[in-house]
Write a protein that holds these residues in place. Structure first.
Motif, short mmCIF file in Angstrom:
data_model
loop_
_atom_site.label_atom_id
_atom_site.label_comp_id
_atom_site.label_asym_id
_atom_site.label_seq_id
_atom_site.Cartn_x
_atom_site.Cartn_y
_atom_site.Cartn_z
N SER A 52 0.83 -1.21 0.00
CA SER A 52 0.00 0.00 0.00
C SER A 52 0.86 1.26 0.00
O SER A 52 0.54 2.23 -0.67
CB SER A 52 -0.96 0.01 1.19
N CYS A 56 0.75 4.00 -3.04
CA CYS A 56 0.49 5.43 -2.80
C CYS A 56 1.60 6.28 -3.39
O CYS A 56 1.33 7.30 -4.04
CB CYS A 56 0.37 5.70 -1.30
N GLY A 83 -1.52 2.79 7.86
CA GLY A 83 -2.03 1.42 7.87
C GLY A 83 -1.78 0.73 9.19
O GLY A 83 -2.65 0.03 9.73
#
Length: 143
Positions: A52, A56, A83
């Motif tokens: 992730s 991003c 996260g």
């Protein structure tokens, strides 16, 4: 998804726990299998956080090509930190955070869709057209 949903509903009713799959394997299998399931789940969560952050940073890098590498590193670290923080929330807090992230993720796509649809309208012929000579799938999927 329906069969999976039915199995999860049945198991969560039979063995109610916030641990979900981890508790189900603990009840159904010997300790080694349960430990292995927990270990693999931990690895998948860590890998998911890393991915992730990379995604991003890739999105920001495409949106702002002049962004310095240090800024992209900060985006990666921020996404991973966010996260990790969300994973440490209570179940209710986690649910609310995930709803907010879902909305924030969907908003740019809704805006881009409206920008395209409002001035041009819906072109259904272009949406459902298939090239006569076929589709070069590797090229198509690489975009």
């Amino acid at each position: 998804y329906l069969p999976t949903g039915l199995v999860v509903a049945e198991l969560s009713t039979a063995v109610p726990s916030n641990a979900g799959v981890l508790m189900w394997t603990n009840v159904a299998y010997p300790p080694f299998v349960s430990f292995f399931c927990i270990f693999v789940t931990l690895l998948l969560n860590v890998a998911g956080l890393a991915v992730s952050g990379a995604l991003c940073a890739a999105y920001v890098g495409r949106a702002v090509p002049s962004a310095p590498e240090f800024a992209l590193l900060i985006v990666r670290a921020g996404a991973i930190g966010l996260g990790a923080f969300i994973n440490c929330l209570t179940v209710d807090g986690l649910g609310a955070a995930l709803k907010a992230i879902t909305v924030l993720t969907a908003v740019p796509f809704v805006i881009m869709t409206l920008i395209q649809l409002l001035p041009h309208g819906l072109n259904d012929k272009a949406m459902f057209a298939t090239p006569r000579d076929g589709v070069d799938l590797p090229v198509f999927l690489s975009y």
